[in-house]
Design a protein around this motif. Structure first.
Motif, PDB file in Angstrom:
ATOM      1  N   ASP A  83     -36.787  59.434  83.028  1.00 14.95           N
ATOM      2  CA  ASP A  83     -35.439  58.032  82.946  1.00 14.95           C
ATOM      3  C   ASP A  83     -35.438  58.256  84.647  1.00 14.95           C
ATOM      4  OD1 ASP A  83     -32.826  58.200  81.587  1.00 14.95           O
ATOM      5  OD2 ASP A  83     -34.095  56.459  81.446  1.00 14.95           O
ATOM      6  N   LEU A 148     -23.607  55.445  87.284  1.00 11.66           N
ATOM      7  CA  LEU A 148     -23.113  55.207  85.903  1.00 11.66           C
ATOM      8  C   LEU A 148     -24.548  55.427  85.394  1.00 11.66           C
ATOM      9  CD1 LEU A 148     -20.561  52.891  85.691  1.00 11.66           C
ATOM     10  CD2 LEU A 148     -20.347  54.458  86.622  1.00 11.66           C
ATOM     11  N   ASP A 149     -25.270  55.864  85.925  1.00 11.86           N
ATOM     12  CA  ASP A 149     -27.040  55.975  84.592  1.00 11.86           C
ATOM     13  C   ASP A 149     -26.913  55.037  84.320  1.00 11.86           C
ATOM     14  OD1 ASP A 149     -27.743  58.791  81.882  1.00 11.86           O
ATOM     15  OD2 ASP A 149     -28.779  58.134  83.476  1.00 11.86           O
ATOM     16  N   PRO A 169     -33.313  48.809  75.587  1.00 10.57           N
ATOM     17  CA  PRO A 169     -31.841  49.129  75.013  1.00 10.57           C
ATOM     18  C   PRO A 169     -30.782  49.407  75.982  1.00 10.57           C
ATOM     19  CG  PRO A 169     -32.674  51.756  74.587  1.00 10.57           C
ATOM     20  CD  PRO A 169     -34.386  50.633  75.200  1.00 10.57           C
ATOM     21  N   ARG A 172     -28.824  48.420  80.425  1.00  7.11           N
ATOM     22  CA  ARG A 172     -29.690  49.122  82.407  1.00  7.11           C
ATOM     23  C   ARG A 172     -30.639  46.967  82.500  1.00  7.11           C
ATOM     24  NH1 ARG A 172     -32.053  54.159  80.977  1.00  7.11           N
ATOM     25  NH2 ARG A 172     -29.796  55.357  81.180  1.00  7.11           N
TER      26      ARG A 172
ATOM     27  N   CYS B  16     -21.025  54.546  79.982  1.00  4.37           N
ATOM     28  CA  CYS B  16     -21.857  56.311  80.969  1.00  4.37           C
ATOM     29  C   CYS B  16     -21.750  56.350  79.708  1.00  4.37           C
ATOM     30  CB  CYS B  16     -21.083  56.930  81.274  1.00  4.37           C
ATOM     31  SG  CYS B  16     -20.707  56.693  83.313  1.00  4.37           S
ATOM     32  N   ARG B  18     -22.160  54.542  76.708  1.00  2.23           N
ATOM     33  CA  ARG B  18     -23.228  53.657  76.020  1.00  2.23           C
ATOM     34  C   ARG B  18     -24.788  53.710  76.776  1.00  2.23           C
ATOM     35  NH1 ARG B  18     -21.346  49.450  77.588  1.00  2.23           N
ATOM     36  NH2 ARG B  18     -23.198  48.672  79.153  1.00  2.23           N
ATOM     37  N   GLU B  19     -24.579  54.331  77.961  1.00  2.00           N
ATOM     38  CA  GLU B  19     -26.299  53.979  78.498  1.00  2.00           C
ATOM     39  C   GLU B  19     -26.967  55.838  78.538  1.00  2.00           C
ATOM     40  OE1 GLU B  19     -27.737  51.766  79.537  1.00  2.00           O
ATOM     41  OE2 GLU B  19     -26.571  49.970  78.739  1.00  2.00           O
ATOM     42  N   GLU B  20     -25.743  56.379  78.145  1.00  2.00           N
ATOM     43  CA  GLU B  20     -26.874  57.884  78.982  1.00  2.00           C
ATOM     44  C   GLU B  20     -28.469  58.152  77.953  1.00  2.00           C
ATOM     45  OE1 GLU B  20     -24.081  60.745  77.574  1.00  2.00           O
ATOM     46  OE2 GLU B  20     -25.772  62.384  77.892  1.00  2.00           O
ATOM     47  N   ARG B  21     -29.558  58.496  78.408  1.00  2.00           N
ATOM     48  CA  ARG B  21     -29.936  59.155  77.253  1.00  2.00           C
ATOM     49  C   ARG B  21     -30.730  60.574  77.639  1.00  2.00           C
ATOM     50  NH1 ARG B  21     -34.667  53.936  78.829  1.00  2.00           N
ATOM     51  NH2 ARG B  21     -32.620  52.619  78.034  1.00  2.00           N
ATOM     52  N   LEU B  23     -33.192  63.023  76.309  1.00  2.00           N
ATOM     53  CA  LEU B  23     -34.188  62.943  75.205  1.00  2.00           C
ATOM     54  C   LEU B  23     -34.397  64.040  74.502  1.00  2.00           C
ATOM     55  CD1 LEU B  23     -36.023  61.847  78.573  1.00  2.00           C
ATOM     56  CD2 LEU B  23     -35.067  60.306  76.750  1.00  2.00           C
ATOM     57  N   ARG B  24     -34.073  65.190  75.245  1.00  2.00           N
ATOM     58  CA  ARG B  24     -34.159  65.955  73.721  1.00  2.00           C
ATOM     59  C   ARG B  24     -32.817  66.973  73.851  1.00  2.00           C
ATOM     60  NH1 ARG B  24     -34.021  71.660  74.611  1.00  2.00           N
ATOM     61  NH2 ARG B  24     -35.389  72.940  73.291  1.00  2.00           N
ATOM     62  N   PRO B  27     -32.893  72.649  70.178  1.00  2.00           N
ATOM     63  CA  PRO B  27     -32.322  73.438  68.091  1.00  2.00           C
ATOM     64  C   PRO B  27     -30.711  73.618  68.295  1.00  2.00           C
ATOM     65  CG  PRO B  27     -34.102  73.783  69.861  1.00  2.00           C
ATOM     66  CD  PRO B  27     -33.669  73.133  70.809  1.00  2.00           C
ATOM     67  N   ALA B  62     -26.487  53.560  72.965  1.00  2.00           N
ATOM     68  CA  ALA B  62     -27.632  52.191  72.736  1.00  2.00           C
ATOM     69  C   ALA B  62     -28.920  53.074  72.386  1.00  2.00           C
ATOM     70  CB  ALA B  62     -27.457  51.581  74.488  1.00  2.00           C
ATOM     71  N   TYR B  63     -29.249  54.051  73.625  1.00  2.00           N
ATOM     72  CA  TYR B  63     -30.560  54.803  72.851  1.00  2.00           C
ATOM     73  C   TYR B  63     -31.145  55.033  71.567  1.00  2.00           C
ATOM     74  CZ  TYR B  63     -34.621  58.025  73.554  1.00  2.00           C
ATOM     75  OH  TYR B  63     -36.056  58.504  74.001  1.00  2.00           O
ATOM     76  N   SER B  66     -31.360  52.396  69.440  1.00  2.00           N
ATOM     77  CA  SER B  66     -32.760  51.789  69.376  1.00  2.00           C
ATOM     78  C   SER B  66     -34.399  53.091  68.469  1.00  2.00           C
ATOM     79  CB  SER B  66     -32.778  51.215  70.642  1.00  2.00           C
ATOM     80  OG  SER B  66     -33.205  52.296  71.536  1.00  2.00           O
ATOM     81  N   ARG B  70     -36.660  52.119  64.995  1.00  2.00           N
ATOM     82  CA  ARG B  70     -37.343  52.430  65.368  1.00  2.00           C
ATOM     83  C   ARG B  70     -38.027  53.071  64.014  1.00  2.00           C
ATOM     84  NH1 ARG B  70     -40.236  56.792  66.691  1.00  2.00           N
ATOM     85  NH2 ARG B  70     -38.098  57.819  67.789  1.00  2.00           N
ATOM     86  N   MET B 125     -37.740  64.058  58.019  1.00  2.00           N
ATOM     87  CA  MET B 125     -37.798  63.885  59.394  1.00  2.00           C
ATOM     88  C   MET B 125     -37.180  65.486  59.871  1.00  2.00           C
ATOM     89  SD  MET B 125     -36.539  60.138  58.414  1.00  2.00           S
ATOM     90  CE  MET B 125     -35.512  59.412  60.343  1.00  2.00           C
ATOM     91  N   THR B 126     -36.874  65.223  61.173  1.00  2.00           N
ATOM     92  CA  THR B 126     -35.831  66.426  62.068  1.00  2.00           C
ATOM     93  C   THR B 126     -34.269  65.451  61.773  1.00  2.00           C
ATOM     94  OG1 THR B 126     -35.928  64.983  63.987  1.00  2.00           O
ATOM     95  CG2 THR B 126     -37.188  66.879  63.318  1.00  2.00           C
ATOM     96  N   GLN B 129     -32.987  62.591  64.062  1.00  2.00           N
ATOM     97  CA  GLN B 129     -34.065  61.546  63.557  1.00  2.00           C
ATOM     98  C   GLN B 129     -33.164  61.163  62.256  1.00  2.00           C
ATOM     99  OE1 GLN B 129     -38.653  62.941  62.463  1.00  2.00           O
ATOM    100  NE2 GLN B 129     -38.943  61.038  64.035  1.00  2.00           N
TER     101      GLN B 129
ATOM    102  N   PRO C 259     -42.042  68.046  58.636  1.00  2.00           N
ATOM    103  CA  PRO C 259     -41.878  66.377  58.962  1.00  2.00           C
ATOM    104  C   PRO C 259     -43.443  66.416  59.176  1.00  2.00           C
ATOM    105  CG  PRO C 259     -39.760  66.883  59.443  1.00  2.00           C
ATOM    106  CD  PRO C 259     -40.724  68.362  59.338  1.00  2.00           C
ATOM    107  N   GLN C 308     -40.559  68.126  73.504  1.00  2.00           N
ATOM    108  CA  GLN C 308     -39.607  67.202  74.114  1.00  2.00           C
ATOM    109  C   GLN C 308     -39.558  67.964  75.410  1.00  2.00           C
ATOM    110  OE1 GLN C 308     -37.843  64.207  73.619  1.00  2.00           O
ATOM    111  NE2 GLN C 308     -39.252  63.814  71.426  1.00  2.00           N
TER     112      GLN C 308
END
Lengths: 637, 186, 337
Positions: A83, A148-149, A169, A172, B16, B18-21, B23-24, B27, B62-63, B66, B70, B125-126, B129, C259, C308
């Protein structure tokens, strides 16, 4: 009667030199302090500011490049995640193209064109000030969002559907699209000013065939800007509309077209690289003449080549889309036109070599950068001929081969001349010479670092390495070359650091430069270094293309201008006969306010469509303030 | 001046968030996010503490929203709920949330299923998710669009996009009246 | 040009590369019809351009360092010399135009050569998704179609038509050793012909930036002899292998209960998800996760345990499994040859 006599005494004919210069200095001055700096419309101050800011962006973009090379130095490295890496390479491209390359070339024009033409200020000086503030705002929006990422992560060209509402999304991509608006407004403003200055404000006697080649280059560039920028304006605006309010410009399911984006973007994007390249061509022509000690060979051919490049630049854009499945005949047409643009480029290269051949080369730092330019740009141009071929391109498109190609033409073709131009014109800007010793160090470090960094990328591309990948797998044979490239990037960075050190140190304590330390022929060297606020005490009259070489010692001048108000001479388009006296606006704070209001409206519109409605009100108010007659003497004429 | 500065900082920080992602999802964190505290009638309740410690990521990011969008298509929600306007299953756009509009209720609905036909997706689903999907479903029915809400998809358009507050546009009759059979409020 | 000369020319880039022998993702290691034509064009153009560059450099160096006559003022130009230089420059520009025209013609001829329609009895539909490749073998009989993912087998010495569809964003199909690239664009259907001359494994990668894991979207094209290809097709058409022992059966049950079955298809079982790659014969593929890891039970376990971390941002979630479940599922998938 007394009024006429009184008025006659403030014309420059009536004043002796010391009184003349002090009166002009008073009329054209920029006040000291913060208010003066914010309200100035002096093209030299704005030009220097523009150039400095663009170089700050260059340094920031260079840091991004170093980060990328750190990540790519070894396979499956974990220095930077996907990212962040996507944000970094998008920022690197967008920053370099929109915040460095185009603005710095425009800015060199803003500073030098009025001086080379023998006039006192650029046309539309307040628009010039506005252009700088809008450019700065665009740069701040982009970099703050990156911090700000929120930096865009879709590539500098933001192809849909990846940058569209479904797959990008957040805000950006909107930040990217709106930054485009900021920088394209700034570029359009400067382009309009330059066209008008070149057409109407030339020194008397400077007919079209006596215009310096750098000015011709800026003129053609400005026309290219005016024709090309609307395409990306449409593209980025419709992208924002798609994302913000749900239009369907790029949605195939509802009748839109994904390829529409590519056509619109590249219709702008290809001329964009000529917007960057043509001013550099002008700089090279200037420096080749000065450092060969003779006028450049083939003036007419060079002007024709500039114009041909500018026109042809609009007929090439599909070469960025050769793998999208377009009809074969159409693609082949664009192969032919993309290769054809090598002809004007060839004309230029051969004319410059002819100039060097017949002249007496003086091996100062600017000439070193010109030589580096010729070596590098010819190679880049030849790889350009390679990628212009459709079948060749199907193997190298979107690989490191193309990365190598465009860095060769952009760094070789634009940055090398720019660095040489900085060494060349630094005495004029600051009154001090840069260091020849540091200049040589900078040149050789940059030259060697550049070739060691980017030449192996040709091989990597042919060896199957695609672009825009944040890492690669160990079983692919790219590790060795990537490591070498990353190490060489450190050498390149060192060269730039030496350059920046030279700039800082020389600005403080470089040797004082006289008016014309290089014994160059163009008009900007006919005034002091740095030039006074009013540029020339008398407007020069030229009788040739190289006035300072033809008319050694003293120049003819025109006089009869007022000294108590800002006045310039307007001349005719082709033969530059004096036509009228025209007022030039005084300093004004309204361009800054207008830029702030516009910035607020544009940033707000990222979040809400109502910004266009409500945000227009402050913009309108500031425009009213801008144009309101202020009762100054300049309002009369 | 200070309040202006703090306002600017807040706006920036919201940006910040809103936009951070992310990804993982770790657990252990995913495990913790599964431990919601539902009311006995399974309507409403409280998300786990970690949800607030993470700054409500599935409602404000936001990520995640979205991704939820999906998943809405990927796990066949459309077959019963359509594009949000309902069908075999209830609509999300009519101002009436059968089990309350809180994210935790929606999460429970998806994870455990509900009577009269909503299947349980616990095994399909996890946790992450399901949370993403729950946050997204909430935005479909929101009356005022969040900045982080997703926009239209690249497909045939059947209702306004979530960032245009479709619930407000499609059912523009002001605040929905209390349903006559409204049960005990949570 | 003679075969010896051609061999010499083709050796030069290898020499530059230091003789990498196991590289099967390279435009310069051409093993397919189109790629071979492209490589010849590449070598031709690169050679001529190198010569041109060298000549320009020689001219420039001579211009800079030649011995000159006595000092001359800047404006003292000699008309005869100016005219002669004009003739030379015009000649050079003319030569440039001729060379460029030659390149244009050569390009057009090459394009024509590699776009041969060919016999279309083998058509494969490729779908580009974030971040894997859906593969469907089409044919005249719908009942004999089958799906797989991330790996294509083709018979040697036969033109294979690939129909390219973009499902989400723009991707680009590129196997440099076999052919040039072609984009997969949502809303339009593109085609490309590939052809392998010898059996072998040819790797490719997505070549259009498509998001977070663009870097890990590899594809493998394996060229088989016609007999091997027919065997492979029959094996692929068959439903998934039955569980051979308890551990594998336990893995299959875990797969169906978790899943996994919601996203993946394993033909012959109740797993019928369509949003992830088809796993019916995943154990027999060279790689998993679109070229990320070589297929072994261990790599399958590593992938399932934490997709991931290996491919951050990809659409496969981290499904929490106990170590026994993980071992069982990975054994099951590895058994699906």
């Amino acid at each position: 009667m007394t009024e006429t006599i009184a008025r006659a005494q403030i014309l420059d004919t009536a004043l002796e030199r010391p009184r003349l210069t002090s009166q002009l200095a008073q009329t054209w001055k920029t006040e000291s302090g913060l208010w003066g700096a914010l309200a100035t419309v002096d093209h030299k101050i704005i030009g220097r500011r523009y150039i400095t800011t663009a170089f700050v962006f260059l340094a920031l973009g260079g840091v991004l490049a170093i980060l990328m090379r750190l990540q790519l130095a070894s396979p499956e490295a974990r220095v930077i995640g996907p990212d962040r890496y996507n944000q970094i390479f998008t920022m690197h491209g967008a920053n370099m193209m929109f915040l460095f390359a185009v603005p710095v070339m425009e800015a060199m024009g803003v500073y030098l064109v009025p001086l080379m033409l023998g006039t006192r200020n650029i046309a539309f000086p307040r628009l010039n000030a506005f252009s700088y503030w809008i450019f700065l705002a665009g740069g701040l929006v982009l970099w703050i969002s990156f911090a700000l990422d929120m930096g865009p992560d879709v590539g500098w060209f933001a192809y849909v559907p990846l940058s569209g509402p479904q797959y990008a999304p957040g805000k950006r991509a909107d930040i990217w699209a709106q930054m485009i608006t900021f920088t394209e407004v700034a570029a359009l403003a400067v382009a309009v000013e330059i066209v008008v200055t070149v057409f109407k404000q030339r020194a008397p006697g400077m007919s079209l065939d006596r215009i310096p080649l750098f000015v011709w280059a800026m003129l053609v560039t400005s026309f290219v800007v005016i024709m090309a920028m609307p395409a990306i304006m449409i593209a980025s605006t419709s992208l924002i509309l798609d994302r913000l309010i749900g239009t369907h410009f790029y949605n195939p399911a509802e009748g839109g077209d994904v390829l529409l984006w590519q056509h619109l973007f590249w219709f702008f994007g290809h001329p964009e690289v000529y917007i960057i390249f043509l001013p550099a061509v002008g700089m090279v022509s200037t420096m080749v003449a000065t450092f060969s000690r003779r006028p450049v060979f083939g003036y007419l051919a060079l002007v024709m080549a500039l114009i041909a490049t500018g026109i042809l630049a609009f007929g090439l854009w599909v070469h960025h889309m050769f793998t999208t499945g377009l009809p074969r005949l159409g693609e082949s047409f664009f192969t032919a036109s993309s290769m054809a643009i090598a002809v004007p480029a060839g004309i230029q290269i051969f004319c410059w070599i002819a100039t060097l051949w017949d002249g007496r080369p003086v091996f100062k730092t600017p000439l070193l950068f010109v030589i580096g330019f010729i070596v590098t740009f010819v190679m880049g141009g030849l790889t350009g001929v390679m990628v212009a071929s459709v079948p060749f391109d199907t193997q190298v498109h979107d690989t490191y081969f193309v990365v190598a190609h465009f860095h060769y033409v952009l760094i070789g073709g634009a940055v090398f001349p720019l660095l040489g131009a900085v060494y060349y014109w630094f005495p004029k800007f600051t009154g001090r010479m840069m260091s020849e010793r540091l200049g040589r160090w900078a040149f050789w470090l940059i030259f060697i670092g550049f070739h060691c960094t980017f030449f192996p990328m040709h091989v990597l591309g042919l060896e199957g390495m695609p672009r825009r990948i944040y890492t690669y797998q160990p079983d692919l044979p790219w590790h060795g070359l990537n490591l070498f490239v990353s190490a060489s990037a450190a050498v390149l960075a060192a060269g730039f650091i030496v350059f920046f050190i030279d700039v800082f140190v020389s600005a403080r304590s470089g040797n004082p430069a006289g008016d014309n330390p290089w014994d160059a022929p163009t008009l900007e060297w006919a005034t002091s270094s740095p030039p006074p606020a009013y540029n020339f005490a008398h407007i020069p009259v030229v009788g040739s293309a190289n006035p300072l070489w033809e008319q050694q010692g003293s120049l003819d001048v025109a006089n009869g201008l007022h000294t108590d108000r800002r006045e310039i001479v307007i001349t005719t388009l082709t033969t530059a006969e004096p036509q009228a006296r025209e007022s030039s606006p005084q300093n004004s704070i309204w361009p800054l306010f207008a830029a702030i209001a516009t910035s607020i409206m544009l940033v707000w519109s990222i979040f809400s469509p109502w910004a266009v409605v409500w945000g227009s009100i402050p913009v309108a108010i500031t425009l009213v303030g801008w144009f309101w007659p202020k009762g100054t003497p300049e309002d009369e004429a | 001046m200070r309040s202006l500065l703090s306002f600017v900082c807040m706006v920036m920080l919201c940006g910040c968030q809103r936009e951070e992602r992310q990804l993982r999802l770790d657990p252990p964190t995913a495990d913790a996010l599964d431990k919601i505290a539902l009311m006995p009638n399974r309507i409403g309740g409280a998300p786990p503490q970690v949800y607030f410690a993470l700054n409500q990521p599935y409602e404000l990011n936001a990520y995640n929203l979205s991704q939820g969008k999906r998943l809405y298509t990927w796990f066949g929600c459309k077959s019963c709920h359509g594009d949000g306007q309902g069908g075999i299953g209830p609509s999300f756009l009519d101002g009436w949330w059968t089990y309350g509009p809180e994210a935790v209720s929606i999460y429970a609905s998806i994870r455990d299923g509900r009577p009269h036909g909503m299947p349980a997706f616990k095994d399909k689903m996890t946790t992450e998710q399901i949370w993403q999907l729950a946050g997204y479903v909430q935005t479909i029915g929101a009356y005022s669009a969040k900045t982080a809400a997703p926009s239209r998809n690249d497909e045939k358009q059947t209702r306004p996009a979530e960032n245009r507050a479709p619930a407000a546009i499609l059912f523009n009759e002001g605040p929905a009246p209390v349903h006559p059979d409204q049960g005990p409020t949570p | 040009m003679s075969p010896g000369f051609r061999l010499l020319l083709s050796v030069i880039p290898f020499a530059l590369l230091g003789g990498c022998s196991s590289n099967w993702q390279s435009a310069l290691q051409a093993h397919g019809g189109p790629a071979i034509s492209l490589k010849q064009l590449i070598i031709l153009i690169v050679a001529i351009c190198s010569v041109v560059w060298a000549l320009v450099m020689v001219a420039m160096i001579h211009a800079l360092w030649r011995r000159r006559q006595a000092w001359r003022a800047p404006m003292e130009l000699i008309p005869r010399r100016e005219r002669r230089m004009g003739v030379i420059v015009t000649g050079c520009v003319g030569a440039t135009a001729v060379i460029i025209a030659g390149f244009t013609v050569a390009s057009f001829l090459t394009t024509r050569t590699i776009s041969v329609p060919g016999k279309d009895d083998l058509t494969i539909r490729i779908r580009g998704l974030q971040w894997w490749w859906g593969v469907e073998y089409l044919g005249p009989d719908p009942a004999r179609r089958f799906e797989t993912a991330n790996e294509i087998h083709i018979p040697v010495q036969r033109n294979v038509r690939l129909v390219l569809e973009g499902d989400d964003v723009i991707h680009s199909f590129w196997v440099p050793s076999l052919a040039g690239k072609q984009d997969l664009i949502p809303g339009r259907i593109n085609e490309i012909i590939v052809r392998a001359e010898h059996p072998g494994t040819y790797r490719g990668q997505c070549a259009e930036f498509c998001g977070l894991q663009h870097a890990h979207m590899g594809i493998v094209v394996i060229a088989d002899t016609p007999e091997d290809f027919a065997k492979w097709v029959d094996a692929q058409r068959a439903p998934a292998a039955q569980a051979s022992d308890e551990a594998v059966a336990a893995g299959r049950d875990t797969f169906m209960g978790k899943p996994c079955a919601g996203c993946h298809t394993i033909r012959g079982t109740q797993a019928a998800g369509t949003t992830g790659p088809d796993l019916t014969h995943v154990g027999g593929r060279a790689f998993i996760a679109a070229g990320l890891l070589a297929t072994t039970q261990g790599s399958l376990a590593a992938w399932i345990a934490d997709p991931q971390t290996l491919k951050p941002g990809n659409n496969m979630p981290l499904v929490p499994l106990t170590p026994d479940e993980l071992r069982a599922v990975s054994a099951y998938l590895a058994s699906l040859k």
